[in-house]
Design an enzyme around this catalytic site. Sequence first.
Site, short mmCIF file in Angstrom:
data_model
loop_
_atom_site.label_atom_id
_atom_site.label_comp_id
_atom_site.label_asym_id
_atom_site.label_seq_id
_atom_site.Cartn_x
_atom_site.Cartn_y
_atom_site.Cartn_z
N VAL A 65 20.40 -28.71 14.30
CA VAL A 65 21.90 -29.11 14.20
C VAL A 65 22.66 -28.93 13.06
CG1 VAL A 65 21.45 -30.95 16.32
CG2 VAL A 65 21.31 -31.43 13.96
N ASN A 91 22.11 -38.12 18.32
CA ASN A 91 21.09 -38.80 17.51
C ASN A 91 20.40 -38.49 16.22
OD1 ASN A 91 19.22 -41.39 17.44
ND2 ASN A 91 17.82 -39.42 17.74
N SER A 144 24.79 -46.16 11.82
CA SER A 144 24.09 -47.24 11.21
C SER A 144 24.91 -48.06 10.31
CB SER A 144 23.27 -46.50 10.01
OG SER A 144 22.50 -47.15 9.18
N TYR A 157 23.41 -40.66 2.72
CA TYR A 157 23.14 -40.92 3.97
C TYR A 157 24.05 -42.16 4.39
CZ TYR A 157 20.74 -43.23 7.84
OH TYR A 157 20.55 -43.56 9.31
N ALA A 158 24.62 -43.15 3.51
CA ALA A 158 25.44 -44.17 3.90
C ALA A 158 26.91 -43.35 4.09
CB ALA A 158 25.55 -45.04 2.80
N SER A 160 27.38 -40.18 5.02
CA SER A 160 27.83 -39.60 6.17
C SER A 160 27.46 -40.35 7.22
CB SER A 160 26.26 -38.81 6.27
OG SER A 160 25.06 -39.28 6.39
N LYS A 161 27.09 -41.75 7.27
CA LYS A 161 27.43 -42.68 8.54
C LYS A 161 28.65 -43.03 8.51
CE LYS A 161 23.07 -41.78 10.51
NZ LYS A 161 23.11 -41.34 11.56
N ILE A 190 15.44 -50.94 12.48
CA ILE A 190 14.55 -50.93 13.59
C ILE A 190 13.25 -50.58 13.28
CG2 ILE A 190 14.49 -50.07 15.93
CD1 ILE A 190 16.91 -51.77 15.64
#
Length: 253
Positions: A65, A91, A144, A157-158, A160-161, A190
């Site tokens: 992706v 996902n 997230s 990461y943060a 991007s979310k 999780i």
Amino acid sequence: MFEDLKGKRVLVTGASSGLGAHFARLLAGKGAHVVAAARRTERLEELARECESLRGKVLPLALDVSSAKVIEAGIAEAVRLLGGLDVLVNNAGVGETEAALSVSEAQWDSQIDVNLKGCFFAAQAAAKLMVEQDSGGAIVNIASILGERVAGKVAPYAISKAGLIQMTKALALEWARYKIRVNALAPGYIVTDINRAFFAGEAGEALKKRIPMRRAGELDDLDGPLLLLCSEAGRYMTGAVVAVDGGHLVSGL
């Protein structure tokens, strides 16, 4: 109300392990016909075999992706396999632990390309097909709680979310007229095979004490919220961000 997933045509990206593999099993168990997409095709084929006894079915599809052209071709192949598309579970995601002062351009690009750009173009390609079908559909972006709060050493990461959450709202606004619902599921911590040892150790126990429910989430904790967003049970929901985090987002500072 979740039984209306019988015969629904679903694409789950990032489905070779963890949340994505669990989502594919769950939806097939509810009668959906699922294309499970990821880069690791051998794991997808194993997943498809595992799901042979379920009410629905799981078909493997190789998909990276990080490229818009590859995404468009991959979704076209998923539609060929399924005969159409009713639900996209966006996902696919990657993350790295690195201090912000040390993040390289390659590390930044890899996370933004998959977590944000890839999800946008997957949603766009799916929505175009749903518009052509004139039957509406559901897109669920897996975000997230780090898109709403932040932790150390996960800046790309943060970011991007957080972008994915805003993207969810922007697309929900534009595509509601086409009967396409766009929502986000925002898991907290999780337990999966990747982090199970961590949560069993001292550092993991300390982290769980900071969660109001005093435990990490299990994959099954995501089932109800995902089914709500994928099915007609959530037919009047769009632009929503559903946190499944044991109260982590509302915990005190």
